[in-house]
Design an enzyme around this catalytic site. Structure first.
Site, mmCIF file in Angstrom:
data_model
loop_
_atom_site.group_PDB
_atom_site.id
_atom_site.type_symbol
_atom_site.label_atom_id
_atom_site.label_comp_id
_atom_site.label_asym_id
_atom_site.label_seq_id
_atom_site.Cartn_x
_atom_site.Cartn_y
_atom_site.Cartn_z
ATOM 1 N N CYS A 1 -11.641 19.597 86.698
ATOM 2 C CA CYS A 1 -11.585 20.572 85.593
ATOM 3 C C CYS A 1 -12.730 20.317 84.618
ATOM 4 O O CYS A 1 -13.349 21.262 84.112
ATOM 5 C CB CYS A 1 -10.256 20.483 84.847
ATOM 6 S SG CYS A 1 -8.805 20.896 85.841
ATOM 7 N N CYS B 1 -7.599 16.089 84.497
ATOM 8 C CA CYS B 1 -8.176 16.618 85.738
ATOM 9 C C CYS B 1 -9.704 16.475 85.746
ATOM 10 O O CYS B 1 -10.393 17.183 85.012
ATOM 11 C CB CYS B 1 -7.746 18.083 85.877
ATOM 12 S SG CYS B 1 -8.580 18.982 87.187
#
Length: 105
Positions: A32, A29
């Site tokens: 993230c 991600c």
């Protein structure tokens, strides 16, 4: 920031006497990776909350239990209950303001 698992979730999040912000993340991600250093900074600066992280790919049951649909998702727990969610990467100033608003609610 400490990583939490299914085995430690109860003691590290639900049973805490101070608010806990849980970041759901994954290695693949991109957003993230953007929010991780922001949360690290906030964790180092604040004593009124704890911040922990859960790798969604390794611990999907916790995220599913709380309706996590996208990453990164941060859930703020107070007294063992989720009280606010934040989805997506955000700059430090906005994350700090969002946390302050949630903690005063």
């Amino acid at each position: 920031m400490e990583s939490v698992t299914e085995e430690t979730f109860e003691t590290r999040v639900l049973a805490r006497d101070k608010p806990v912000l849980v970041e759901f993340w994954a290695t693949w991600c991109g957003p993230c990776r953007m929010v991780a250093p922001v949360l690290e900074q906030i964790a180092g600066e604040r004593t009124d909350i704890e911040i922990v992280k859960i790798n969604y790919d390794e611990e999907p049951g916790i995220g599913q239990r709380y309706g996590v649909m996208g990453l990164p998702t941060m859930l703020l727990f107070r007294d063992g209950e989720p009280v606010r969610s934040f989805v997506g990467a955000r700059p430090k100033a906005r994350m700090t303001k969002d946390l302050d608003d949630a903690l005063q609610a």
